[in-house]
Design a protein around this motif. Structure first.
Motif, PDB file in Angstrom:
ATOM      1  N   UNK A  96       0.920  -1.222  -0.010  1.00  0.00           N
ATOM      2  CA  UNK A  96      -0.009  -0.036  -0.047  1.00  0.00           C
ATOM      3  C   UNK A  96       0.854   1.358  -0.052  1.00  0.00           C
ATOM      4  N   UNK A  97       0.085   2.256   0.257  1.00  0.00           N
ATOM      5  CA  UNK A  97       0.797   3.708   0.093  1.00  0.00           C
ATOM      6  C   UNK A  97       1.590   3.964   1.506  1.00  0.00           C
ATOM      7  N   UNK A  98       2.425   4.670   1.625  1.00  0.00           N
ATOM      8  CA  UNK A  98       3.008   5.017   2.871  1.00  0.00           C
ATOM      9  C   UNK A  98       3.364   6.547   3.022  1.00  0.00           C
ATOM     10  N   UNK A 123       6.786  16.518  11.254  1.00  0.00           N
ATOM     11  CA  UNK A 123       6.936  16.880   9.948  1.00  0.00           C
ATOM     12  C   UNK A 123       6.677  15.733   9.399  1.00  0.00           C
ATOM     13  N   UNK A 124       5.571  15.809   8.299  1.00  0.00           N
ATOM     14  CA  UNK A 124       5.041  14.447   7.446  1.00  0.00           C
ATOM     15  C   UNK A 124       5.666  14.653   6.029  1.00  0.00           C
ATOM     16  N   UNK A 125       5.790  13.480   5.447  1.00  0.00           N
ATOM     17  CA  UNK A 125       6.157  13.406   4.060  1.00  0.00           C
ATOM     18  C   UNK A 125       5.312  12.275   3.567  1.00  0.00           C
ATOM     19  N   UNK A 126       4.437  12.633   2.552  1.00  0.00           N
ATOM     20  CA  UNK A 126       3.618  11.672   1.980  1.00  0.00           C
ATOM     21  C   UNK A 126       2.126  12.208   2.166  1.00  0.00           C
ATOM     22  N   UNK A 127       1.119  11.211   1.943  1.00  0.00           N
ATOM     23  CA  UNK A 127      -0.221  11.495   1.907  1.00  0.00           C
ATOM     24  C   UNK A 127      -1.055  11.517   3.300  1.00  0.00           C
ATOM     25  N   UNK A 128      -0.232  11.336   4.279  1.00  0.00           N
ATOM     26  CA  UNK A 128      -0.983  11.178   5.541  1.00  0.00           C
ATOM     27  C   UNK A 128      -1.795  12.450   5.793  1.00  0.00           C
ATOM     28  N   UNK A 139      -7.984  26.784   5.277  1.00  0.00           N
ATOM     29  CA  UNK A 139      -8.520  25.414   4.894  1.00  0.00           C
ATOM     30  C   UNK A 139      -7.374  24.461   4.419  1.00  0.00           C
ATOM     31  N   UNK A 140      -6.534  25.138   3.616  1.00  0.00           N
ATOM     32  CA  UNK A 140      -5.494  24.356   2.922  1.00  0.00           C
ATOM     33  C   UNK A 140      -4.059  24.562   3.159  1.00  0.00           C
ATOM     34  N   UNK A 141      -4.081  24.995   4.611  1.00  0.00           N
ATOM     35  CA  UNK A 141      -2.653  25.347   4.923  1.00  0.00           C
ATOM     36  C   UNK A 141      -1.846  23.992   5.307  1.00  0.00           C
ATOM     37  N   UNK A 142      -2.233  22.945   5.534  1.00  0.00           N
ATOM     38  CA  UNK A 142      -1.544  21.797   5.853  1.00  0.00           C
ATOM     39  C   UNK A 142      -0.944  21.256   4.258  1.00  0.00           C
ATOM     40  N   UNK A 143      -1.814  21.343   3.379  1.00  0.00           N
ATOM     41  CA  UNK A 143      -1.669  20.907   2.333  1.00  0.00           C
ATOM     42  C   UNK A 143      -0.600  21.773   1.318  1.00  0.00           C
ATOM     43  N   UNK A 144      -0.584  22.930   1.825  1.00  0.00           N
ATOM     44  CA  UNK A 144       0.543  23.997   1.315  1.00  0.00           C
ATOM     45  C   UNK A 144       1.860  23.921   2.029  1.00  0.00           C
ATOM     46  N   UNK A 145       1.725  23.200   3.174  1.00  0.00           N
ATOM     47  CA  UNK A 145       3.051  23.414   3.953  1.00  0.00           C
ATOM     48  C   UNK A 145       4.293  22.783   3.238  1.00  0.00           C
ATOM     49  N   UNK A 146       4.501  21.842   2.425  1.00  0.00           N
ATOM     50  CA  UNK A 146       5.554  21.213   1.492  1.00  0.00           C
ATOM     51  C   UNK A 146       5.978  22.665   0.773  1.00  0.00           C
ATOM     52  N   UNK A 147       4.938  23.571   0.205  1.00  0.00           N
ATOM     53  CA  UNK A 147       5.476  24.512  -0.583  1.00  0.00           C
ATOM     54  C   UNK A 147       5.901  25.674   0.167  1.00  0.00           C
TER      55      UNK A 147
END
Lengths: 855, 226
Positions: A96-98, A123-128, A139-147
C-alpha cells in the motif's frame, strides 16, 4: 370458595383491577402531586444513569463513524531511533501507500519579545492523513506546507498564548519561520493532547535541511500506511509479529486504537456510573422511606377496606398503583433531565476525546436507564407495602390497636433483590466480580457507617440538650425524634453527598498541593534538556551570569534492551504479565561515580567506577521495574547502546520517588564505560519568580536555540487544568447525591406534614405564638443541618486523610476552608429547604386540623 | 321480624383471652347469643366489659379462642381472614363511632364502596338512593371534611346498607354525636333495620338507645349478666 357463598359477589379480576385503579385515582385527586413528589428523590440518580449511558452510546457511535479517521491510516509503525538499512528495507516491503513522519521536542520563541515555550515539532512526508482531514485555518494550510519552506502550522493555544497571527514571525530552535496557519484538529487526536508541548507542523524539507533535529535529540519516527483491499492490516501485523518485535517497532492499527479508546472511555463511563449510582441508591432509599410514611398513613384506610370485606390483593393494589405512578414519574422525569445532561458531558470532556461527539437521543440507553431506575426504585418501595398484609381490620374498631408489622424480615425480600441488583450493575460496569463485590460491600458499608454516625450524633444530641435548656430548643430536639421520624435517613442522605464532595475536593487539593510543594521551596522548576556536551559549560556560565545555579546535571545516553536474564526481549514480549512498554522503550540512562543523596539503595551495593575494559558492567536498577520484571540482584541484561552491545549485571536496587521533579532514571551506570557514547545532558534550575523564570528562558533560548526547556509551573498548570476538569465531572455527579439528599428532605417534610400540622396547631391552641413555633421550626432545621453537615464533613475529612496517608502517601496540604464552607452551605440549604417547606402551615387556623383528629 | 325467621348469627360459648405479660386476661368468657333475620340486639355494658370484642368476633374481624360462631350459615372458626372478608363483603354492614369514611372520596363514592367491591354495576345508583333516604341527596359530591359529624354518620349508614347486608354491626353509632343528631341517626338505623329486614347488633353505653332494640344483652367483665 369452600363455604356456601351468597353469590352476591359478581366481580371478575378485570373489574377488581379497574376498581383498585379507580380508588387510586380518587385518592390522588385531592393531592395529585403528593405521590409524584415521593418519586422525586430518584430523579437525579436516574438522570445520571441515562446521561452517562447515552454519552457512552454517542461516543461509540462517533468511534464507529470516524473509525478509520481515528488513526488517519490503516497501520502506523513507530520507533524512537533513526531507521537503519534493515528497518528501511522492511518498511519498503509493506503493501500500500506510505507516509513518514518525525516528531521531536524543540523550543518555540518569539523574536520580538524573547518569550518561549517547549513544543512538539512534527514533519510529514507523503499522503498522511489517508482518512479524515487536518482541520486548519486557512483550510488548505496543511497541504500547502511542503510548498512553504518557512511556514509553521501552530496549535491554536500557542497563537493565543503569544498573541500571534498568521504571517507573523517566530523561531523554532535557530530557524526563523512564519505562522502559516492554525491547526484545529488532527485525525484521531484529542484537543488536549498538546497541553504540555503544543504541536507545530513544519515541512519535512525544512526539518531535514535545517539541522533542527540534531544527533542525540530524542525523536520519534512514525510510518503510516494505507493498505490495499488485501491484506487486512491486523492480519498482516499478526503474520509479521516476530519481525516487528525484532526491529523493536511499535504498531497501531485502527482496531487497536479503537479498542484502547473504548477501554479508556469505558472505564471513565463505568466510574461515572458508579458515582452516579450512589445517587440512585440514595434516592431509592428515599423513595422507600417516603412510601413507608405514606403507607403508614394509609393503615386506617387499609383496615377499613379490610373491615368492609375488601380482598387483601385489591386493597393493596390501590396503593400499588400510586407507588407505580410515583416511581414511573420519578423515572421519566429523571430520563428527561438525563437527556439534557447528556449535552453537558461532551462539552466537559470534549477536549480529551479524539472523536467529535454528535449528541443524539440514545433510545436504548434512555429506556435502559428509566427501566432499571424504575425497577430499582420499586424494590425499595415494596417492603412497606408488603407490611400492610399484617394490618388487621380490628384496627378500625380500636384506635389503639396496632398489628405492628414494621420490621418484619419477611417483607424485606425486595431489599435483598435490590442488593443483588447493585451487585449485578457493578459487575456489568466493572466486568470483574471481585471489585464489583467490593463496590457493593463498600457502598453498603458507607451507607451503614453514615447511618451509624448519624445515630451516634443523634443520641449525643438527645443527651446534650439538658432538661433545663430553653423550651424552644427542647421542643426542636424533640421534633427530630417524633414517632416514625426520618431523621437518620435525611442525615445519611445529605451526609453521604457532602462526604463525597469533601473527600473529592480534599484529595484533589492534597494532590495538587503536593505537586506545588515539589516545585516550591528550593525544588527545581525548570528543566533543560537536549544539551550537547559542548553546550554544557557555556550554559553553566550563562546561568551564573543571570544569577542561577544548575542544581543537578546528568549525562543521558539512550539505549535499548536486547536481552534480560538470559532471554531475548522478543521472548519476554510474549509474556502477558510484563508491561510491553517497559521492554520496548528507549532507556535514557545516566552514569555517575557518586550517588546523590536522593538515590536510596535498598538492596545490593553501588559500584561507582569500573575500568573501560570491564566485561560485565555493574548497574543499579529501580526497584519497581525489577519487581515488574521479576528480576533481582545478579541478573544480567544486554543493552544496545547505539549499535554497541553492552552486558550489565544488576548489583544494586534503588527506591525512586517518581513524583520528585529531578532527573530520575531506571538504570544508573558507573563512571568509566559510557563516557565515549553519544550523549546529551539534562539539568534543572530553580527560578524564584515567574519573571526570573521567563528571563532565564529568554536568555537560554536566545543563545542556545536547540536546548529544550520544560517549565514545570506550566506542567503544573496543565495538570491542575486536567485534574480540575476530570474532578469537576466527578464532583458534578457527587453533587447529585447532595441535591438528592435535599430533595429527600423536601419529600420527608412533605410526608410528615400532617403530623407536623397537628403538633403546630395543638401548640397554637395551647397558646404558643407563631414566633415561638417559627423558632422551634428553625431550631429543628439548624440541628438537622448541623448534624448532616458534621456527619458528611467529618467522614469526608476522615476518608481523605486515610486515602492520603495509606493509599497515596501524601502529606496533608488542603486548607480547612472548603470543609468549613461545605458545612456552612449544607446548613444553609437544609435551613432553606425547611423554611420553604415547613413554615407555610403556621399561619393556618388550628381548629380544622384538630376537628379532623380521629376521623 | 317473626319468630319463624332463620337464625342469621349465632355465638356459642365464645371466649377470648389476651396475653398480658405472663398472665392471661380474659376479655370474654363463654358468651352466647343468637340473632334472627331482621331482629335487633343491643349490647350494653361499662367500658372494658368486652362489647367491642364481641362485635369484632361476631363480624369475623377476629377469631375466638374457644367456642364457635356461625354467620349466615358459615362457621367462622377456622376460616382464613380472606374467607371471612368474603363473608363480610357479602353479608355485613358496619357503622363506627368515629365514622371512618375515606377522606379522599366523596359521600357518594364512600357509600358506593361495598357495592363496587361486589362488582355491582348499579352500586353508585344504590348508594345515591340510600343517601337520598338518609337525607343527603344534595350532598352527594361533598367530601367528608365538608360534612358535619351527623352528616358523616349518615353517609356511613348508607354505606353500611348498600350491599344489602344480613347483619348490620354498629359500634357506638351515636357516641360522637350530640343528643339530637344521635337520635336522628338512631331513628334512621331502626327504621332501615326493620324495612330492609337486616338484623342489627348495636353496641352502646346509652340505655335509652338500647331500650329501642328488640333484645338487650348486658355484659360485665366479659360475661353475660342475666
Amino acid at each position: 370458595m369452600s363455604f356456601p357463598s351468597t353469590n352476591k359477589d359478581r366481580t371478575s379480576l378485570g373489574q377488581r383491577i379497574g376498581w383498585s385503579l379507580r380508588m387510586a385515582l380518587r385518592d390522588t385527586r385531592a393531592h395529585p402531586l403528593r405521590f409524584l413528589v415521593a418519586g422525586l428523590p430518584v430523579v437525579l440518580g436516574i438522570a445520571s444513569l441515562v446521561a452517562v449511558e447515552s454519552f457512552r452510546d454517542n461516543l461509540e457511535e462517533a468511534v464507529e463513524r470516524e473509525s478509520r479517521q481515528l488513526l488517519g491510516a490503516d497501520l502506523v509503525l513507530s520507533a524512537r531511533r533513526v531507521p537503519d538499512a534493515e528497518l528501511t528495507a522492511f518498511l519498503e516491503e509493506i503493501p500500500g501507500e506510505g507516509a513518514r513522519e518525525v516528531q521531536f521536542s524543540s523550543m518555540l520563541s518569539i523574536p520580538d519579545t524573547g518569550e518561549s515555550r517547549l513544543v512538539q515539532v512534527r514533519a510529514i512526508e507523503g499522503g498522511f492523513p489517508f482518512y479524515g482531514e487536518m482541520e486548519t485555518i486557512p483550510e488548505n494550510a496543511f497541504k500547502e506546507l511542503p510548498h512553504n519552506p518557512q511556514g509553521a502550522l501552530l496549535e491554536e493555544s500557542l497563537l493565543l498564548q503569544f498573541g500571534l497571527e498568521t504571517g507573523e514571525a517566530l523561531r523554532i530552535g535557530d530557524q526563523e519561520l512564519q505562522v502559516a496557519g492554525i491547526l484545529r484538529r488532527a485525525p484521531g487526536e484529542a484537543g488536549a493532547l498538546g497541553m504540555i508541548a503544543p504541536r507545530v507542523y513544519l515541512s519535512m524539507e525544512l526539518v531535514e535541511s535545517s539541522g533542527l533535529l540534531t544527533t542525540g535529540s530524542v525523536a520519534r519516527y512514525r510510518w503510516s500506511f494505507r493498505f490495499p483491499a488485501d491484506p487486512d492490516p491486523d492480519e498482516w501485523v499478526t503474520a509479521n509479529r516476530s519481525r516487528i518485535d525484532q526491529l523493536q517497532l511499535e504498531t497501531e492499527t485502527v482496531t487497536e486504537r479503537r479498542e484502547g479508546l473504548e477501554e479508556t472511555f469505558g472505564l471513565l463511563g463505568s466510574f461515572l456510573h458508579l458515582v452516579g449510582f450512589a445517587a440512585l441508591l440514595l434516592g431509592a432509599v428515599g423513595v422507600g422511606s417516603a412510601v413507608r410514611v405514606q403507607t403508614e398513613a394509609k393503615r386506617d384506610q387499609m383496615a377499613l377496606l379490610r373491615c368492609l370485606g375488601t380482598r387483601y390483593s385489591d386493597a393493596r393494589r390501590t396503593i400499588l398503583w400510586q407507588i407505580l405512578a410515583s416511581g414511573l414519574g420519578g423515572a421519566l422525569t429523571g430520563g428527561a433531565i438525563g437527556v439534557g445532561l447528556q449535552y453537558l458531558l461532551p462539552f466537559l470532556l470534549g477536549d480529551f476525546l479524539p472523536v467529535r461527539i454528535e449528541v443524539s437521543l440514545a433510545p436504548a440507553a434512555l429506556a435502559g436507564g428509566i427501566g432499571f431506575g424504575f425497577l430499582f426504585t420499586l424494590l425499595f418501595a415494596l417492603p412497606p407495602l408488603l407490611g400492610l398484609r399484617e394490618v388487621s381490620p380490628l384496627e378500625t374498631l380500636r384506635s389503639g390497636f396496632s398489628s405492628n408489622s414494621r420490621g418484619d424480615w419477611r417483607h424485606r425480600w425486595p431489599l435483598g433483590l435490590a442488593v443483588g441488583l447493585v451487585l449485578g450493575f457493578a459487575w456489568w460496569q466493572i466486568k470483574e466480580i471481585l471489585p464489583a463485590l467490593l463496590y457493593t460491600g463498600g457502598i453498603l458499608f458507607a451507607v451503614a457507617f453514615l447511618a451509624l454516625v448519624a445515630r451516634i450524633f443523634l443520641f449525643a444530641l438527645r443527651r446534650a440538650v439538658p432538661s433545663r435548656a430553653p423550651w424552644v430548643w427542647r421542643q426542636a430536639t424533640a421534633s427530630l425524634f417524633r414517632p416514625r421520624n426520618q431523621t437518620t435517613l435525611v442525615v445519611t442522605a445529605i451526609g453521604l453527598g457532602t462526604a463525597l464532595l469533601v473527600l473529592l475536593f480534599l484529595v484533589r487539593e492534597n494532590a495538587l498541593g503536593q505537586i506545588q510543594a515539589e516545585t516550591g521551596g528550593d525544588q527545581a522548576n525548570l528543566a533543560f534538556f537536549d544539551i550537547q556536551p559542548d553546550q554544557l559549560e557555556p550554559l553553566r556560565e550563562l546561568a551564573d551570569r543571570e544569577g542561577f545555579a544548575l542544581l543537578e546535571t546528568a549525562p543521558i545516553v539512550t539505549m535499548r534492551m536486547r536481552s534480560l536474564a538470559g532471554r531475548p526481549v522478543n521472548e519476554w514480549l510474549e509474556r502477558d504479565d510484563v508491561p510491553r512498554w517497559s521492554l520496548q522503550r528507549e532507556f535514557r540512562s545516566t552514569f555517575r561515580e557518586e550517588l546523590t543523596e536522593k538515590d536510596e539503595i535498598v538492596a545490593g551495593e553501588w559500584v561507582g567506577r569500573v575500568s573501560p575494559d570491564e566485561g560485565i558492567i555493574p548497574v543499579s536498577l529501580e526497584k519497581g521495574l525489577a519487581e515488574d520484571w521479576g528480576v533481582g540482584l545478579g541478573d544480567r541484561a544486554v543493552f544496545d547502546v547505539q549499535g554497541v552491545p553492552l552486558e550489565v549485571e544488576i548489583t544494586s536496587l534503588r527506591e525512586v520517588d517518581w513524583r520528585e521533579m529531578r532527573p530520575n532514571f531506571f538504570f544508573i551506570f558507573p563512571a568509566g564505560v559510557l563516557e565515549a557514547a553519544p550523549r546529551f545532558y539534562l539539568t534543572v534550575v530553580r527560578a524564584e519568580t515567574t519573571e526570573d523564570s521567563a528571563r532565564l528562558q529568554r536568555a537560554v533560548t536566545r543563545e542556545f536555540p536547540t536546548i529544550s526547556i520544560l517549565d514545570l509551573s506550566l506542567v503544573l498548570d496543565t495538570i491542575r487544568d486536567i485534574v480540575n476538569r476530570v474532578t469537576f465531572v466527578i464532583q458534578f455527579m457527587a453533587f447529585f447525591t447532595v441535591v438528592t439528599g435535599l430533595v429527600l428532605l423536601f419529600s420527608v417534610i412533605g410526608t410528615e406534614r400532617q403530623q407536623r400540622m397537628r403538633e403546630t396547631h395543638l401548640l397554637r391552641v395551647l397558646g404558643a405564638s407563631r414566633g415561638t413555633i417559627r423558632k422551634i421550626l428553625l431550631g429543628e432545621y439548624v440541628l438537622l443541618g448541623t448534624l448532616s453537615g458534621a456527619t458528611g464533613v467529618g467522614i469526608g475529612i476522615g476518608a481523605a486523610y486515610a486515602i492520603g496517608r495509606w493509599v497515596l502517601d501524601m502529606p496533608w496540604t488542603a486548607s480547612a476552608f472548603f470543609p468549613l464552607a461545605a458545612f456552612g452551605i449544607v446548613l444553609l440549604l437544609t435551613l432553606l429547604a425547611g423554611i420553604l417547606a415547613g413554615t407555610k402551615d403556621i399561619n393556618k387556623p388550628p381548629l380544622p386540623t384538630l376537628r379532623n383528629e380521629g376521623r | 321480624m317473626t319468630t319463624n325467621s332463620p337464625t342469621i348469627l349465632e355465638a356459642r360459648e365464645v371466649s377470648r383471652h389476651y396475653p398480658q405479660g405472663r398472665r392471661r386476661l380474659t376479655v370474654l368468657n363463654k358468651v352466647s347469643l343468637s340473632l334472627r333475620a331482621g331482629e335487633s340486639l343491643a349490647v350494653v355494658g361499662p367500658s372494658g366489659s368486652g362489647k367491642t370484642t364481641l362485635l369484632g368476633l361476631c363480624a369475623g374481624l377476629d377469631l375466638p379462642d374457644e367456642g364457635e360462631i356461625s354467620f349466615g350459615g358459615n362457621v367462622l372458626t377456622g376460616r382464613s381472614e380472606e374467607e371471612r372478608a368474603t363473608i363480610r363483603r357479602e353479608q355485613a354492614g358496619f357503622i363506627f363511632q368515629s365514622f371512618h369514611l375515606l377522606p379522599t372520596l366523596t359521600a357518594l363514592e364512600n357509600a358506593a364502596v361495598p357495592g363496587e367491591l361486589l362488582g355491582w354495576p348499579d352500586a353508585r345508583d344504590r348508594a345515591g338512593k340510600l343517601l337520598q333516604e338518609v337525607g343527603l341527596g344534595d350532598r352527594l359530591n361533598h367530601y367528608p371534611s365538608q360534612l358535619s359529624g351527623g352528616e358523616q354518620q349518615r353517609v356511613a349508614v348508607a354505606r353500611a346498607l348498600v350491599n344489602k347486608p344480613s347483619v348490620l354491626f354498629a359500634d357506638e353509632p351515636t357516641g360522637n354525636l350530640d343528643t339530637k343528631t344521635g337520635e336522628t341517626i338512631a331513628d334512621l338505623l331502626f327504621a332501615l333495620n326493620s324495612s330492609a329486614d337486616t338484623a342489627l347488633i348495636l353496641i352502646t353505653h346509652d340505655e335509652k338507645l338500647a331500650a329501642r332494640a328488640d333484645r338487650v344483652l348486658y355484659l360485665r367483665n366479659g360475661e353475660v349478666q342475666k
